[in-house]
Design a protein around this motif. Structure first.
Motif, PDB file in Angstrom:
ATOM      1  N   PRO A   7       7.944  -7.118   8.793  1.00 44.77           N
ATOM      2  CA  PRO A   7       6.712  -6.367   8.507  1.00 44.77           C
ATOM      3  C   PRO A   7       6.768  -5.633   7.171  1.00 44.77           C
ATOM      4  N   GLU A   8       7.939  -5.188   6.785  1.00 44.22           N
ATOM      5  CA  GLU A   8       8.050  -4.466   5.508  1.00 44.22           C
ATOM      6  C   GLU A   8       7.915  -5.378   4.292  1.00 44.22           C
ATOM      7  N   ASP A   9       7.825  -6.671   4.510  1.00 49.36           N
ATOM      8  CA  ASP A   9       7.548  -7.607   3.413  1.00 49.36           C
ATOM      9  C   ASP A   9       6.056  -7.707   3.121  1.00 49.36           C
ATOM     10  N   THR A  10       5.247  -7.082   3.953  1.00 48.84           N
ATOM     11  CA  THR A  10       3.794  -7.103   3.756  1.00 48.84           C
ATOM     12  C   THR A  10       3.436  -6.475   2.416  1.00 48.84           C
ATOM     13  N   ALA A  11       2.716  -7.231   1.588  1.00 56.64           N
ATOM     14  CA  ALA A  11       2.365  -6.777   0.242  1.00 56.64           C
ATOM     15  C   ALA A  11       1.514  -7.841  -0.424  1.00 56.64           C
TER      16      ALA A  11
ATOM     17  N   PRO B 124       0.826  -1.212   0.000  1.00 57.84           N
ATOM     18  CA  PRO B 124       0.000   0.000   0.000  1.00 57.84           C
ATOM     19  C   PRO B 124       0.860   1.261   0.000  1.00 57.84           C
ATOM     20  N   GLY B 125       0.531   2.169  -0.904  1.00 56.21           N
ATOM     21  CA  GLY B 125       1.236   3.435  -0.960  1.00 56.21           C
ATOM     22  C   GLY B 125       2.606   3.381  -1.598  1.00 56.21           C
ATOM     23  N   LYS B 126       2.971   2.220  -2.133  1.00 60.43           N
ATOM     24  CA  LYS B 126       4.292   2.067  -2.741  1.00 60.43           C
ATOM     25  C   LYS B 126       4.160   1.616  -4.189  1.00 60.43           C
TER      26      LYS B 126
END
Length: 117
Positions: free
Chosen positions: A87-91, A41-43
């Protein structure tokens, strides 16, 4: 008609693992280059990893040493083993097939990966 169906996404705690699968139909799978991308989201969409028909791989720096791509040409399936998830792998993760000429690209519908902190 080429179809790609991803599976294996889900919710996992930070440090956990998931294995994504992408099953192809309707094509000579073995000659295609394959890959995984993700969209958070947002990326912008991010290339995660690619693998050529001969097995050469190219990983994003953010996943090197944690993610592993593999393919089973007999099953027409490409996998993404994800370890030490953050958490930054969330996608939403998408697999794709690219024809050898580069003129044709096929995408799956995506599978959600959520990593909780």
């Amino acid at each position: 008609q080429v179809q790609l169906v991803e599976s294996g996404g889900g919710l996992v705690e930070s440090g956990g693992s998931l294995r994504l699968s992408c099953a192809a139909s309707g094509t000579m799978f073995s000659i295609y280059n394959v890959g995984w991308h993700r969209l958070a989201p947002g990326k912008q969409r991010e290339l995660v990893v690619t693998m050529t028909s001969s097995g050469n791989t190219n990983y994003a720096d953010s996943v090197k040493g944690r993610f592993t791509i593999s393919r089973d040409n007999a099953l027409k399936t490409v996998y993404l083993q994800m370890n030490s998830l953050k958490p930054e792998d969330t996608a939403v993760y998408y697999c794709n097939l690219n024809s050898p000429s580069g003129l044709r690209t096929y995408w799956g519908q995506g599978t959600q990966v959520t990593v909780s902190s």
